[in-house]
Each structure stands twice: as C-alpha cells, then as structure tokens.
Motif scaffolding. Structure first.
Motif, PDB file in Angstrom:
ATOM      1  N   LYS A 188       0.821  -1.209   0.000  1.00  0.00           N
ATOM      2  CA  LYS A 188       0.000   0.000   0.000  1.00  0.00           C
ATOM      3  C   LYS A 188       0.857   1.261   0.000  1.00  0.00           C
ATOM      4  O   LYS A 188       0.499   2.264  -0.611  1.00  0.00           O
ATOM      5  CB  LYS A 188      -0.940  -0.009   1.208  1.00  0.00           C
ATOM      6  N   GLU A 189       1.989   1.216   0.703  1.00  0.00           N
ATOM      7  CA  GLU A 189       2.863   2.381   0.750  1.00  0.00           C
ATOM      8  C   GLU A 189       3.426   2.686  -0.635  1.00  0.00           C
ATOM      9  O   GLU A 189       3.514   3.843  -1.046  1.00  0.00           O
ATOM     10  CB  GLU A 189       4.005   2.136   1.736  1.00  0.00           C
ATOM     11  N   ALA A 190       3.789   1.623  -1.372  1.00  0.00           N
ATOM     12  CA  ALA A 190       4.309   1.823  -2.725  1.00  0.00           C
ATOM     13  C   ALA A 190       3.214   2.335  -3.659  1.00  0.00           C
ATOM     14  O   ALA A 190       3.474   3.162  -4.537  1.00  0.00           O
ATOM     15  CB  ALA A 190       4.881   0.514  -3.266  1.00  0.00           C
ATOM     16  N   GLU A 191       1.992   1.867  -3.478  1.00  0.00           N
ATOM     17  CA  GLU A 191       0.886   2.322  -4.311  1.00  0.00           C
ATOM     18  C   GLU A 191       0.658   3.825  -4.137  1.00  0.00           C
ATOM     19  O   GLU A 191       0.337   4.529  -5.092  1.00  0.00           O
ATOM     20  CB  GLU A 191      -0.392   1.553  -3.962  1.00  0.00           C
ATOM     21  N   ILE A 192       0.830   4.311  -2.906  1.00  0.00           N
ATOM     22  CA  ILE A 192       0.642   5.727  -2.638  1.00  0.00           C
ATOM     23  C   ILE A 192       1.613   6.569  -3.458  1.00  0.00           C
ATOM     24  O   ILE A 192       1.285   7.661  -3.917  1.00  0.00           O
ATOM     25  CB  ILE A 192       0.817   6.002  -1.129  1.00  0.00           C
ATOM     26  N   LEU A 193       2.820   6.039  -3.689  1.00  0.00           N
ATOM     27  CA  LEU A 193       3.840   6.771  -4.435  1.00  0.00           C
ATOM     28  C   LEU A 193       3.577   6.808  -5.937  1.00  0.00           C
ATOM     29  O   LEU A 193       4.229   7.565  -6.650  1.00  0.00           O
ATOM     30  CB  LEU A 193       5.211   6.135  -4.197  1.00  0.00           C
ATOM     31  N   ARG A 194       2.645   6.023  -6.431  1.00  0.00           N
ATOM     32  CA  ARG A 194       2.367   5.920  -7.872  1.00  0.00           C
ATOM     33  C   ARG A 194       3.636   5.582  -8.664  1.00  0.00           C
ATOM     34  O   ARG A 194       4.021   6.300  -9.599  1.00  0.00           O
ATOM     35  CB  ARG A 194       1.734   7.206  -8.402  1.00  0.00           C
ATOM     36  N   PRO A 195       4.308   4.467  -8.306  1.00  0.00           N
ATOM     37  CA  PRO A 195       5.545   4.104  -9.011  1.00  0.00           C
ATOM     38  C   PRO A 195       5.273   3.834 -10.486  1.00  0.00           C
ATOM     39  O   PRO A 195       4.284   3.220 -10.854  1.00  0.00           O
ATOM     40  CB  PRO A 195       5.998   2.830  -8.284  1.00  0.00           C
ATOM     41  N   GLY A 196       6.166   4.306 -11.320  1.00  0.00           N
ATOM     42  CA  GLY A 196       6.013   4.123 -12.753  1.00  0.00           C
ATOM     43  C   GLY A 196       5.204   5.211 -13.423  1.00  0.00           C
ATOM     44  O   GLY A 196       5.180   5.318 -14.651  1.00  0.00           O
ATOM     45  N   TYR A 197       4.515   6.047 -12.628  1.00  0.00           N
ATOM     46  CA  TYR A 197       3.688   7.118 -13.164  1.00  0.00           C
ATOM     47  C   TYR A 197       4.313   8.495 -12.923  1.00  0.00           C
ATOM     48  O   TYR A 197       4.393   9.317 -13.831  1.00  0.00           O
ATOM     49  CB  TYR A 197       2.291   7.080 -12.552  1.00  0.00           C
ATOM     50  N   VAL A 198       4.717   8.742 -11.676  1.00  0.00           N
ATOM     51  CA  VAL A 198       5.268  10.049 -11.337  1.00  0.00           C
ATOM     52  C   VAL A 198       6.665  10.198 -11.944  1.00  0.00           C
ATOM     53  O   VAL A 198       7.536   9.355 -11.732  1.00  0.00           O
ATOM     54  CB  VAL A 198       5.337  10.242  -9.813  1.00  0.00           C
ATOM     55  N   LYS A 199       6.855  11.270 -12.702  1.00  0.00           N
ATOM     56  CA  LYS A 199       8.132  11.534 -13.358  1.00  0.00           C
ATOM     57  C   LYS A 199       8.674  12.889 -12.885  1.00  0.00           C
ATOM     58  O   LYS A 199       8.214  13.938 -13.318  1.00  0.00           O
ATOM     59  CB  LYS A 199       7.965  11.553 -14.885  1.00  0.00           C
ATOM     60  N   PRO A 200       9.677  12.897 -11.996  1.00  0.00           N
ATOM     61  CA  PRO A 200      10.226  14.163 -11.512  1.00  0.00           C
ATOM     62  C   PRO A 200      11.192  14.787 -12.506  1.00  0.00           C
ATOM     63  O   PRO A 200      11.943  14.091 -13.189  1.00  0.00           O
ATOM     64  CB  PRO A 200      10.947  13.760 -10.221  1.00  0.00           C
ATOM     65  N   GLU A 201      11.165  16.093 -12.580  1.00  0.00           N
ATOM     66  CA  GLU A 201      12.080  16.844 -13.440  1.00  0.00           C
ATOM     67  C   GLU A 201      12.497  18.116 -12.706  1.00  0.00           C
ATOM     68  O   GLU A 201      11.654  18.929 -12.332  1.00  0.00           O
ATOM     69  CB  GLU A 201      11.409  17.202 -14.763  1.00  0.00           C
TER      70      GLU A 201
END
Length: 247
Positions: free
Chosen positions: A59-72
């Motif tokens: 659940k903690e990883a799901e909150i981070l939206r891995p694979g979706y959020v792209k920092p720049e």
C-alpha cells in the motif's frame, strides 16, 4: 468558459532534503530488483533469485504511484521540481468535486492579525479541506504522497486548499514564506509549497517564477524572463521558499 482548478498544499515545519535523490534511489531499486547471488556448489554454478515482495500488495508503494510520477528538476536556485502525473485522473476529479460546492472568494493573511482579508491582489475562489475531508482515504493517500516526495511529515503541512481561476483572474507576484511575527509565532515558517493542477487544456494560467532563470517564458500571453509552469492535469510543482540553512 473554461475554469482552471489548482490545489495548494503548503508544507510548514522542518528541513526538506534529498527528495530528488530519494526518487532516484527508488527508481534505481526498481530497475535492479532482479539481481542474483553467485553460489558455487561442487563446481556447479547455481544462480538463486532472492524473494522480492510484490508491489501489488504494498500500500505504501501504491501511494507513491511508481512508474507514473516523473520528476524533473526545473531549477536548483530557487529549487523547483516538476512532478509529472503526480495525481491520477480520478484523484483530480474527486478533489474538484470536493471543493466546487464550497468555493468562496480567495483571501490573503493579514500580517498583524493573522486573519484572512479580501484583496484585489488575489481574485480567484477557493476553499480549505476540512478535518472531515482529510479523513477520506484518497485525500490521506495524496497527503502521504506529498509528505514522501517533499520529505516533510504530514502533520507539519497545512490543509490542502482547492482553488479555481476563471478567465482574467489571477494572484499577483507574492512570496510564500512568512515575514510577519504572527505567523512565525503561531504557525511556524512555511518552507515549501506543492501546487497540483486539476484541469487540462486551459489557456494561460501559468505559475510564474521571475527568478527561476534567465530564459524567456510565456506568462499570461506575454514573453517574460524567468520560468513558468503551464497547468497540466495531474502534474504538480514543488518549490521551496527557504534554503536548507533556514534562510
């Protein structure tokens, strides 16, 4: 008439460090999760894959939206980071529906009293999420995500504020840190801001940073010096009003 929705979450107390490096570490961990150990047994080489927990049940990883959020990183001085796909489309629509019935004229804080006052410097409409709103699982997930990416505890953040800008509405140039004694005494210093966009395909509505660089950018249909971020649904911009030294 198209509306521009935005949501502000002001992060208050504590130092913000390593948000980008944390994301890079997370991405690197994800990329190299299928490593192996080299084991030799009676001259026969065997490769054993370690047991890696599935992200589907994390659940903690799901909150981070891995694979979706792209920092720049848009700027290091001042520190400005664009987070693409920070919110899902479902989250954007939920927040708009949550705020729309309760919008009122936006205000600014009076330096002497700490109370909200009307001003021509800010012509949008908005509302703050209530304690009841913040108990919703989707809101809690967003607040937790903000906390992780900004490296500041959830309890140190101000309630999220949902804003709507209609045609020709604006918020004039201003500083997000506090210089008055009332806020510093009662609320602490505001060191960073997370601005999330809830609408797409809008004209104008850029967030403009006049000291974000020497390049030219578009702001309100005008070409100016600095850096501007255009509203894109689901994107967020994280920027700091204070340095790591607290200045």
């Amino acid at each position: 008439m198209k509306f521009i929705f935005g949501i502000l979450s002001f992060v208050t107390v504590g130092l913000i460090i390593g948000s980008v490096s944390q994301l890079a570490f997370y991405d690197n961990w994800k990329t190299h999760m299928t490593f192996h150990r080299h084991i030799v047994v009676i001259n026969i080489e065997m490769f054993v894959l370690p047991c890696i927990p599935s992200l589907k049940n994390d659940k903690e990883a799901e909150i981070l939206r891995p694979g979706y959020v792209k920092p720049e990183v848009l700027s290091w001085s001042p520190r400005i980071i664009l987070l693409r796909n920070f919110l899902s489309m479902e989250e954007c629509e939920y927040l708009k529906a949550l705020g729309y019935p309760h919008l009122q004229n936006s205000r600014v804080i009076d330096d002497k009293t700490g109370k909200g006052v009307d001003t021509k410097r800010r012509t949008s409409s908005g509302m703050f999420l209530s304690s009841k709103d913040r108990k919703h699982p989707m809101v809690q997930a967003i607040e937790r995500r903000i906390s992780i990416y900004a490296q500041v505890p959830v309890e140190n953040g101000e309630p999220m504020q949902i804003l709507r800008y209609e045609k020709n509405q604006y918020y004039e140039l201003h500083l997000d840190y506090f210089s008055d004694t009332y806020d510093l005494k009662n609320n602490g210093q505001r060191i960073a801001t997370m601005l999330m966009y809830l609408s797409d395909n809008v004209e104008g509505g850029e967030t403009y940073f006049p000291k974000g660089g020497s390049d030219e950018c578009n702001c309100g249909g005008k070409i100016v010096k600095g850096l501007s971020v255009k509203p894109v649904k689901g994107n967020a911009v994280l920027f700091w009003s204070m340095g790591l030294s607290g200045q």
